[in-house]
Design a protein around this motif. Sequence first.
Motif, PDB file in Angstrom:
ATOM      1  N   GLU A   1       0.838  -1.300  -0.111  1.00 40.58           N
ATOM      2  CA  GLU A   1       0.116   0.011   0.030  1.00 40.58           C
ATOM      3  C   GLU A   1       0.751   1.272  -0.057  1.00 40.58           C
ATOM      4  N   ARG A   2       0.467   2.165  -0.934  1.00 41.09           N
ATOM      5  CA  ARG A   2       1.084   3.542  -0.738  1.00 41.09           C
ATOM      6  C   ARG A   2       0.039   4.572  -0.825  1.00 41.09           C
ATOM      7  N   CYS A   3       0.649   5.679  -0.480  1.00 43.17           N
ATOM      8  CA  CYS A   3      -0.242   6.966  -0.484  1.00 43.17           C
ATOM      9  C   CYS A   3       0.082   8.267  -1.053  1.00 43.17           C
ATOM     10  N   PRO A   4       0.447   8.420  -2.301  1.00 41.69           N
ATOM     11  CA  PRO A   4       1.356   9.438  -2.750  1.00 41.69           C
ATOM     12  C   PRO A   4       0.320  10.711  -3.034  1.00 41.69           C
ATOM     13  N   GLY A   5       0.857  11.926  -2.842  1.00 44.63           N
ATOM     14  CA  GLY A   5       0.096  13.116  -2.756  1.00 44.63           C
ATOM     15  C   GLY A   5      -0.024  13.993  -4.207  1.00 44.63           C
ATOM     16  N   ALA A   6       0.064  12.923  -5.031  1.00 45.61           N
ATOM     17  CA  ALA A   6      -0.141  13.263  -6.587  1.00 45.61           C
ATOM     18  C   ALA A   6      -1.148  12.509  -7.107  1.00 45.61           C
ATOM     19  N   PHE A   7      -1.744  13.111  -8.445  1.00 42.27           N
ATOM     20  CA  PHE A   7      -2.513  12.379  -9.208  1.00 42.27           C
ATOM     21  C   PHE A   7      -1.816  11.284  -9.907  1.00 42.27           C
ATOM     22  N   HIS A   8      -2.116  10.020  -9.991  1.00 33.26           N
ATOM     23  CA  HIS A   8      -1.491   9.142 -10.592  1.00 33.26           C
ATOM     24  C   HIS A   8      -2.159   8.330 -11.532  1.00 33.26           C
TER      25      HIS A   8
ATOM     26  N   GLU B   1      -2.068  20.809  -6.605  1.00 33.96           N
ATOM     27  CA  GLU B   1      -2.056  22.287  -6.727  1.00 33.96           C
ATOM     28  C   GLU B   1      -2.040  22.982  -8.079  1.00 33.96           C
ATOM     29  N   SER B   2      -1.319  22.357  -9.073  1.00 37.15           N
ATOM     30  CA  SER B   2      -1.052  22.964 -10.378  1.00 37.15           C
ATOM     31  C   SER B   2      -2.316  22.800 -11.372  1.00 37.15           C
ATOM     32  N   VAL B   3      -3.487  22.186 -10.869  1.00 33.22           N
ATOM     33  CA  VAL B   3      -4.675  22.025 -11.810  1.00 33.22           C
ATOM     34  C   VAL B   3      -5.948  22.569 -11.185  1.00 33.22           C
ATOM     35  N   ARG B   4      -6.721  23.155 -11.848  1.00 33.66           N
ATOM     36  CA  ARG B   4      -7.980  23.855 -11.450  1.00 33.66           C
ATOM     37  C   ARG B   4      -8.738  22.842 -10.615  1.00 33.66           C
ATOM     38  N   VAL B   5      -9.613  23.370  -9.463  1.00 35.04           N
ATOM     39  CA  VAL B   5     -10.276  22.505  -8.489  1.00 35.04           C
ATOM     40  C   VAL B   5     -11.142  21.767  -9.499  1.00 35.04           C
ATOM     41  N   GLY B   6     -11.407  20.290  -9.339  1.00 36.07           N
ATOM     42  CA  GLY B   6     -12.410  19.623  -9.787  1.00 36.07           C
ATOM     43  C   GLY B   6     -11.951  18.997 -11.268  1.00 36.07           C
ATOM     44  N   ALA B   7     -10.888  19.604 -11.795  1.00 32.50           N
ATOM     45  CA  ALA B   7     -10.468  19.184 -13.027  1.00 32.50           C
ATOM     46  C   ALA B   7      -9.886  17.686 -13.034  1.00 32.50           C
ATOM     47  N   LEU B   8      -9.253  17.391 -11.886  1.00 32.09           N
ATOM     48  CA  LEU B   8      -8.753  16.194 -11.746  1.00 32.09           C
ATOM     49  C   LEU B   8      -9.644  14.774 -11.752  1.00 32.09           C
ATOM     50  N   GLU B   9     -10.822  15.122 -10.888  1.00 30.10           N
ATOM     51  CA  GLU B   9     -11.767  14.043 -10.880  1.00 30.10           C
ATOM     52  C   GLU B   9     -12.392  14.081 -12.342  1.00 30.10           C
TER      53      GLU B   9
ATOM     54  N   ARG C   1     -12.208  10.694 -14.839  1.00 30.09           N
ATOM     55  CA  ARG C   1     -13.482   9.699 -15.504  1.00 30.09           C
ATOM     56  C   ARG C   1     -13.124   9.737 -17.002  1.00 30.09           C
ATOM     57  N   GLN C   2     -12.424  10.888 -17.837  1.00 31.56           N
ATOM     58  CA  GLN C   2     -12.156  10.648 -19.099  1.00 31.56           C
ATOM     59  C   GLN C   2     -11.133   9.666 -19.435  1.00 31.56           C
ATOM     60  N   LEU C   3     -10.208   9.440 -18.538  1.00 36.93           N
ATOM     61  CA  LEU C   3      -8.962   8.706 -18.856  1.00 36.93           C
ATOM     62  C   LEU C   3      -9.550   7.193 -18.690  1.00 36.93           C
ATOM     63  N   MET C   4     -10.440   6.841 -17.791  1.00 33.22           N
ATOM     64  CA  MET C   4     -10.846   5.606 -17.636  1.00 33.22           C
ATOM     65  C   MET C   4     -12.346   5.288 -18.510  1.00 33.22           C
ATOM     66  N   GLY C   5     -12.591   6.041 -19.223  1.00 27.55           N
ATOM     67  CA  GLY C   5     -13.782   5.959 -20.139  1.00 27.55           C
ATOM     68  C   GLY C   5     -13.490   5.255 -21.508  1.00 27.55           C
ATOM     69  N   ALA C   6     -14.259   5.648 -22.356  1.00 28.17           N
ATOM     70  CA  ALA C   6     -14.368   4.971 -23.774  1.00 28.17           C
ATOM     71  C   ALA C   6     -12.856   4.865 -24.358  1.00 28.17           C
ATOM     72  N   GLU C   7     -12.406   5.933 -24.272  1.00 29.60           N
ATOM     73  CA  GLU C   7     -10.911   6.060 -24.767  1.00 29.60           C
ATOM     74  C   GLU C   7      -9.791   5.880 -23.947  1.00 29.60           C
TER      75      GLU C   7
ATOM     76  N   ALA D   1      -3.829  20.140 -22.733  1.00 27.14           N
ATOM     77  CA  ALA D   1      -3.230  20.647 -21.601  1.00 27.14           C
ATOM     78  C   ALA D   1      -4.313  20.742 -20.445  1.00 27.14           C
ATOM     79  N   LEU D   2      -3.903  20.451 -19.341  1.00 31.48           N
ATOM     80  CA  LEU D   2      -5.158  20.343 -18.249  1.00 31.48           C
ATOM     81  C   LEU D   2      -5.139  21.729 -17.669  1.00 31.48           C
ATOM     82  N   PRO D   3      -6.298  22.293 -17.254  1.00 34.13           N
ATOM     83  CA  PRO D   3      -6.428  23.849 -16.807  1.00 34.13           C
ATOM     84  C   PRO D   3      -5.807  24.013 -15.630  1.00 34.13           C
TER      85      PRO D   3
END
Length: 268
Positions: A30-37, A86-94, A98-104, A141-143
């Motif tokens: 188990e790991r718990c990094p502070g970044a979006f992976h 902290e480099s990405v607009r609030v809510g954008a990672l969520e 979903r987009q990354l895990m979606g149809a594409e 580019a992410l917002p």
Amino acid sequence: MDDQAREVGHLMLITPERVFYAGLLGRPRERCPGAFHVYVAIKGGLHLATSDGRESYGDLVVTMPNLRHTIASDYRSAICVAIEPESVRVGALESYARQLMGAESQVFADRIRAAYAALARRQYSDDLSNAEFDIMCFGQALPQRVLDPRVVRAIARIGKFSGEPVTAADCAADASLSPSRFLHLFKEETGISFRSFRAWKRARHLLHFANQDINLAHLAQDIGYPDSTHFSHSIRRFYGLKPRAIFSGSRDLAIYHSSGSFTAAAAS
């Protein structure tokens, strides 16, 4: 090392707010990094189990920042793309998860594998921006998040890792705020406490030295850990591996650094 890893090599590109890693995952602890992976299989698939009860298998899986999880690969090597929240607009990672895990999902996995091959050929600039990194890996580019200038300065101070460890009191004084008001502002802007943020950045800074033959006790002291025990516990919490295991598994890892653009967006 598997066939494709031999072909293009194990590597890691580190920018102030992004990391691209292709190499060994280590044992599935188990790991718990502070970044979006974003994890992508080089061959075969990946097994993901998260602390909120989610289990999945595929050639691309995603975890949100500060989510405890276990990741295992059918092969020893895998790709991991990390984005500092902290480099990405609030809510954008969520939304992006979903987009990354979606149809594409397959399209994104193939693009990240292509980025791996391009990075191995050093097809990037030494001042790769966040937008350029994102386009290379995701095709867009992410917002960017706009932060209070006082928080931007505090993040920059934390990121220097020179001299005495940066304290909240130091940053509060620089911002002309009381410590309590500064701590409230920092969490409000970044979504995480100052102490937790600093702990993650300290552990992240270790990556710059992962392939070096270096005294770990001295390194721990240099990057702000009070002692070797605290250093080991912190690294295991974030990465699921002891520091010595990380260094042992990184001997053939090529590490590249890009200056990028460190949280330049500040509210005027």
